[in-house]
Design a protein around this motif. Sequence first.
Motif, PDB file in Angstrom:
ATOM      1  N   GLN A 156       0.833  -1.208   0.000  1.00 42.64           N
ATOM      2  CA  GLN A 156       0.000   0.000   0.000  1.00 42.64           C
ATOM      3  C   GLN A 156       0.869   1.261   0.000  1.00 42.64           C
ATOM      4  O   GLN A 156       0.639   2.193  -0.788  1.00 42.64           O
ATOM      5  CB  GLN A 156      -0.917  -0.017   1.222  1.00 42.64           C
ATOM      6  CG  GLN A 156      -1.818   1.194   1.353  1.00 42.64           C
ATOM      7  CD  GLN A 156      -2.616   1.174   2.646  1.00 42.64           C
ATOM      8  OE1 GLN A 156      -2.389   0.340   3.510  1.00 42.64           O
ATOM      9  NE2 GLN A 156      -3.552   2.095   2.770  1.00 42.64           N
ATOM     10  N   LYS A 157       1.877   1.277   0.856  1.00 42.66           N
ATOM     11  CA  LYS A 157       2.733   2.459   0.966  1.00 42.66           C
ATOM     12  C   LYS A 157       3.514   2.726  -0.318  1.00 42.66           C
ATOM     13  O   LYS A 157       3.792   3.874  -0.663  1.00 42.66           O
ATOM     14  CB  LYS A 157       3.702   2.292   2.136  1.00 42.66           C
ATOM     15  CG  LYS A 157       3.039   2.347   3.499  1.00 42.66           C
ATOM     16  CD  LYS A 157       4.034   1.965   4.576  1.00 42.66           C
ATOM     17  CE  LYS A 157       3.335   1.784   5.906  1.00 42.66           C
ATOM     18  NZ  LYS A 157       4.240   1.247   6.945  1.00 42.66           N
ATOM     19  N   GLN A 158       3.873   1.663  -1.016  1.00 42.52           N
ATOM     20  CA  GLN A 158       4.648   1.824  -2.247  1.00 42.52           C
ATOM     21  C   GLN A 158       3.754   1.936  -3.483  1.00 42.52           C
ATOM     22  O   GLN A 158       4.241   1.896  -4.618  1.00 42.52           O
ATOM     23  CB  GLN A 158       5.641   0.671  -2.400  1.00 42.52           C
ATOM     24  CG  GLN A 158       6.749   0.688  -1.369  1.00 42.52           C
ATOM     25  CD  GLN A 158       7.888  -0.246  -1.728  1.00 42.52           C
ATOM     26  OE1 GLN A 158       8.057  -0.641  -2.880  1.00 42.52           O
ATOM     27  NE2 GLN A 158       8.688  -0.609  -0.733  1.00 42.52           N
ATOM     28  N   ASN A 159       2.449   2.049  -3.240  1.00 44.76           N
ATOM     29  CA  ASN A 159       1.488   2.209  -4.343  1.00 44.76           C
ATOM     30  C   ASN A 159       1.569   1.074  -5.362  1.00 44.76           C
ATOM     31  O   ASN A 159       1.431   1.290  -6.568  1.00 44.76           O
ATOM     32  CB  ASN A 159       1.697   3.555  -5.045  1.00 44.76           C
ATOM     33  CG  ASN A 159       1.417   4.733  -4.120  1.00 44.76           C
ATOM     34  OD1 ASN A 159       0.415   4.746  -3.407  1.00 44.76           O
ATOM     35  ND2 ASN A 159       2.307   5.717  -4.118  1.00 44.76           N
ATOM     36  N   ILE A 160       1.804  -0.135  -4.856  1.00 48.36           N
ATOM     37  CA  ILE A 160       1.772  -1.319  -5.718  1.00 48.36           C
ATOM     38  C   ILE A 160       0.322  -1.558  -6.129  1.00 48.36           C
ATOM     39  O   ILE A 160      -0.578  -1.547  -5.291  1.00 48.36           O
ATOM     40  CB  ILE A 160       2.339  -2.552  -4.979  1.00 48.36           C
ATOM     41  CG1 ILE A 160       3.779  -2.286  -4.514  1.00 48.36           C
ATOM     42  CG2 ILE A 160       2.268  -3.794  -5.847  1.00 48.36           C
ATOM     43  CD1 ILE A 160       4.775  -2.090  -5.619  1.00 48.36           C
ATOM     44  N   ASN A 161       0.089  -1.786  -7.413  1.00 48.41           N
ATOM     45  CA  ASN A 161      -1.280  -1.949  -7.924  1.00 48.41           C
ATOM     46  C   ASN A 161      -1.420  -3.293  -8.636  1.00 48.41           C
ATOM     47  O   ASN A 161      -1.446  -3.357  -9.877  1.00 48.41           O
ATOM     48  CB  ASN A 161      -1.618  -0.803  -8.874  1.00 48.41           C
ATOM     49  CG  ASN A 161      -3.117  -0.667  -9.099  1.00 48.41           C
ATOM     50  OD1 ASN A 161      -3.851  -1.650  -9.013  1.00 48.41           O
ATOM     51  ND2 ASN A 161      -3.563   0.536  -9.386  1.00 48.41           N
ATOM     52  N   PRO A 162      -1.508  -4.387  -7.883  1.00 47.64           N
ATOM     53  CA  PRO A 162      -1.556  -5.717  -8.503  1.00 47.64           C
ATOM     54  C   PRO A 162      -2.750  -5.899  -9.436  1.00 47.64           C
ATOM     55  O   PRO A 162      -2.642  -6.561 -10.475  1.00 47.64           O
ATOM     56  CB  PRO A 162      -1.649  -6.669  -7.301  1.00 47.64           C
ATOM     57  CG  PRO A 162      -1.147  -5.878  -6.146  1.00 47.64           C
ATOM     58  CD  PRO A 162      -1.549  -4.473  -6.416  1.00 47.64           C
ATOM     59  N   GLY A 163      -3.894  -5.342  -9.062  1.00 47.28           N
ATOM     60  CA  GLY A 163      -5.090  -5.513  -9.884  1.00 47.28           C
ATOM     61  C   GLY A 163      -4.944  -4.921 -11.266  1.00 47.28           C
ATOM     62  O   GLY A 163      -5.514  -5.426 -12.240  1.00 47.28           O
ATOM     63  N   LYS A 164      -4.171  -3.861 -11.385  1.00 49.44           N
ATOM     64  CA  LYS A 164      -3.947  -3.202 -12.671  1.00 49.44           C
ATOM     65  C   LYS A 164      -2.806  -3.842 -13.447  1.00 49.44           C
ATOM     66  O   LYS A 164      -2.860  -3.966 -14.676  1.00 49.44           O
ATOM     67  CB  LYS A 164      -3.646  -1.722 -12.432  1.00 49.44           C
ATOM     68  CG  LYS A 164      -3.346  -0.927 -13.690  1.00 49.44           C
ATOM     69  CD  LYS A 164      -2.995   0.513 -13.342  1.00 49.44           C
ATOM     70  CE  LYS A 164      -2.606   1.305 -14.586  1.00 49.44           C
ATOM     71  NZ  LYS A 164      -2.198   2.692 -14.246  1.00 49.44           N
ATOM     72  N   ASP A 165      -1.758  -4.247 -12.741  1.00 53.99           N
ATOM     73  CA  ASP A 165      -0.526  -4.683 -13.399  1.00 53.99           C
ATOM     74  C   ASP A 165      -0.444  -6.179 -13.672  1.00 53.99           C
ATOM     75  O   ASP A 165       0.449  -6.619 -14.415  1.00 53.99           O
ATOM     76  CB  ASP A 165       0.676  -4.267 -12.548  1.00 53.99           C
ATOM     77  CG  ASP A 165       0.782  -2.756 -12.398  1.00 53.99           C
ATOM     78  OD1 ASP A 165       0.283  -2.048 -13.292  1.00 53.99           O
ATOM     79  OD2 ASP A 165       1.341  -2.292 -11.380  1.00 53.99           O
ATOM     80  N   PHE A 166      -1.335  -6.963 -13.062  1.00 52.53           N
ATOM     81  CA  PHE A 166      -1.254  -8.416 -13.226  1.00 52.53           C
ATOM     82  C   PHE A 166      -2.623  -9.023 -13.487  1.00 52.53           C
ATOM     83  O   PHE A 166      -3.649  -8.452 -13.111  1.00 52.53           O
ATOM     84  CB  PHE A 166      -0.631  -9.058 -11.968  1.00 52.53           C
ATOM     85  CG  PHE A 166       0.747  -8.557 -11.658  1.00 52.53           C
ATOM     86  CD1 PHE A 166       1.849  -9.068 -12.319  1.00 52.53           C
ATOM     87  CD2 PHE A 166       0.936  -7.547 -10.723  1.00 52.53           C
ATOM     88  CE1 PHE A 166       3.125  -8.588 -12.045  1.00 52.53           C
ATOM     89  CE2 PHE A 166       2.203  -7.066 -10.443  1.00 52.53           C
ATOM     90  CZ  PHE A 166       3.297  -7.588 -11.109  1.00 52.53           C
ATOM     91  N   ASP A 167      -2.616 -10.192 -14.107  1.00 50.00           N
ATOM     92  CA  ASP A 167      -3.843 -10.942 -14.338  1.00 50.00           C
ATOM     93  C   ASP A 167      -4.136 -11.775 -13.090  1.00 50.00           C
ATOM     94  O   ASP A 167      -3.502 -12.805 -12.860  1.00 50.00           O
ATOM     95  CB  ASP A 167      -3.690 -11.844 -15.564  1.00 50.00           C
ATOM     96  CG  ASP A 167      -4.918 -12.708 -15.817  1.00 50.00           C
ATOM     97  OD1 ASP A 167      -5.933 -12.542 -15.099  1.00 50.00           O
ATOM     98  OD2 ASP A 167      -4.867 -13.566 -16.721  1.00 50.00           O
ATOM     99  N   LEU A 168      -5.093 -11.312 -12.302  1.00 50.70           N
ATOM    100  CA  LEU A 168      -5.463 -12.021 -11.070  1.00 50.70           C
ATOM    101  C   LEU A 168      -6.858 -12.631 -11.199  1.00 50.70           C
ATOM    102  O   LEU A 168      -7.599 -12.740 -10.228  1.00 50.70           O
ATOM    103  CB  LEU A 168      -5.410 -11.054  -9.883  1.00 50.70           C
ATOM    104  CG  LEU A 168      -4.057 -10.374  -9.622  1.00 50.70           C
ATOM    105  CD1 LEU A 168      -4.142  -9.454  -8.411  1.00 50.70           C
ATOM    106  CD2 LEU A 168      -2.943 -11.396  -9.427  1.00 50.70           C
ATOM    107  N   SER A 169      -7.196 -13.038 -12.399  1.00 51.33           N
ATOM    108  CA  SER A 169      -8.541 -13.572 -12.640  1.00 51.33           C
ATOM    109  C   SER A 169      -8.819 -14.842 -11.858  1.00 51.33           C
ATOM    110  O   SER A 169      -9.979 -15.140 -11.531  1.00 51.33           O
ATOM    111  CB  SER A 169      -8.745 -13.823 -14.142  1.00 51.33           C
ATOM    112  OG  SER A 169      -7.719 -14.653 -14.669  1.00 51.33           O
ATOM    113  N   SER A 170      -7.788 -15.607 -11.522  1.00 53.01           N
ATOM    114  CA  SER A 170      -7.991 -16.847 -10.753  1.00 53.01           C
ATOM    115  C   SER A 170      -8.172 -16.585  -9.264  1.00 53.01           C
ATOM    116  O   SER A 170      -8.690 -17.443  -8.540  1.00 53.01           O
ATOM    117  CB  SER A 170      -6.794 -17.790 -10.936  1.00 53.01           C
ATOM    118  OG  SER A 170      -6.658 -18.203 -12.270  1.00 53.01           O
TER     119      SER A 170
END
Length: 669
Positions: free
Chosen positions: A378-392
Amino acid sequence: MHSISNDILWTPGKEFVSRSQLRKYISWLELNRKMSFKSYEELWQWSVNNIEEFWESIWQYFDVADHGMYDEILQGDMPGAKWFEGSKLNYAEHIFRNANDKHPAIIFSSETINKEEISWDELRRKVTSFADFLKTSGITKGDRVAAFIPNIPEASIAFLASCAIGAVWSSCSPDFGANSVIDRFSQIEPKVLIVVDGYRYNGKAYSKYDIVNQLIRALPSVEKVIVVPYLNDNQNPAHLLEECNKIKPSLFWDETMQSKGELSFEAVPFDHPLYVLYSSGTTGIPKAITHSHGGNLIEHLKYLHFHNDVHPGEKFFWFSTTGWMMWNFVHASMLAGATIVLYDGSPGYPDLNRLWQLAEDTGIHHFGTSAPFLTACQKQNINPGKDFDLSSLRSVSSTGSPLPPEAFDYVYNSIKEDVWLCSMAGGTDVCTAWVGGCPFLPVRRGEIQSRSLGASLESWNESGQPVEQEVGELVVTKPMPSMPVYFWGDTDNERYQKSYFDMYPGIWRHGDWIEITKNKGIIITGRSDATLNRGGVRIGTAEIYRALDKIPEIKDSLIINLELQGGKDFMPLFIVCSEGVVLDELLEKKIRKTLRSECSPRHVPDKIFPCPDIPYTISGKKIESPVKKVLMGKPPEASANMDSMKNPESMSYFVSFAREKTIPMLHQS
């Protein structure tokens, strides 16, 4: 009453509920027991009001393979309750009931390996080989197999093989210092020791040649050493093997993989030891917490199916090391037919996207981590939902320390808006969670969803009365099968009794501050004892003191970990210098280096302060919890009983320290 907003962040859909493992169990109860429940709370209440009936239903629902026949479901009460006496079973047998050729058994990744898969057939062959090796080496039911090893497939194989033959497993990760490992393994007197030549973390290689030699020399019970050449660095592993052979008969891991027989399982009594986990060592040598085949089997069947909703073929991941109970818990997901995903290395190397990349690459369904990891993202503004395919991805789980409300927001804003957030809490003591996920209930901001089935958990005030909507002690009022059968070597059960039952006779006191909310959710506000919870890993103060005692410049010391807002923590070390010594940069470096090498990087304090004296009880024990309360802003008269102190004047330094706001972040509003 806690002031956290109870905004609903997620609600399970009808299909999510209807296909859940918990819904299938309730349908089974309706059909076979003629029971119906209007809500999860009603089901939970039945499970704790009728614990014998509930646990027998778990036994029957999952069709436990019993090679004996139990006489009674439960005999006696806490401590020392006996479950399913007369039954004979094996934990590993129930894992291999899920073997199939449609899904891999294990997916492994590390800082240097992108992805390796192990099929169920290959896993069976390797477990068979190692089990046969153990048996031909004279290892029989009840003997101990210990491993100084990272989170790699060889650890999983050796654990399952040990389990299959009825041997007792125990492991430590290689970031532990020699003394920390010796303190643990020396208690259980292992006959076989598995070691690695080294490991990698944060892009760096760490050789463990010297520590391995120390371990072998310090453990006279060891009859055979197996070397896993994992680091395989410039120091030829053959040299390590040669050195080990000078002390004890030793061989490489590959030499144990020769058998081509059939895998068999030793049926053992319900309370037969499965593995030994260790407490943090707050009050001395770490407690060797011994868990049973039967107790962990039926608890893990219940939790992984009903509270994590794991389905066959799904990929289950939890970032862990072999020194944390979550490593054991990951393997429990195989009881639900899951593929386990193992990762060895730093979660932040080369950056905090590494594990989210792993989730995409492997198609993880259940992603387990810690509160500090989520808050760091959160602090580093990591955005997994935008940058990776987390459909599973179906669920994100968090444990190790309380998950702050802001991290709940982060999960839904930046990871996946329709994911199920399963914050959970339990511990090494029971190798499961008292409180956690429920696929029937909404996720509310800052709250754990529910109490687990069969866990008679309450919050008690200072008068020993159950309370709701206010903070109290976490207690468990009825026995659970996965409570430890004993502490290894604790022949009269004195340490066991003192650890859980001293405050309330016959009632388990866990050492957490909790609040049961108006929604029947749970908020954990921190530890009520002196155990340090550092980055989601429990650390014992005694381990730190033992290391510091070797530094002649230090006369005495006190370590405290302070849980702060937003999931942060701050760990100051207070030292009393020896006569004529001052705390300077050189001494600070020596302290940090000692703690890093003797214990682990997690034991290194954030800041070191010189102080005039360390408070003690009359009986000679360091006073940690009252100091922590004072540093967190509580008045000294409400934090410590001065009459019970050997040197009450020593508290004045810490009172002034807190008043002067020496650590400004403690006083942020």
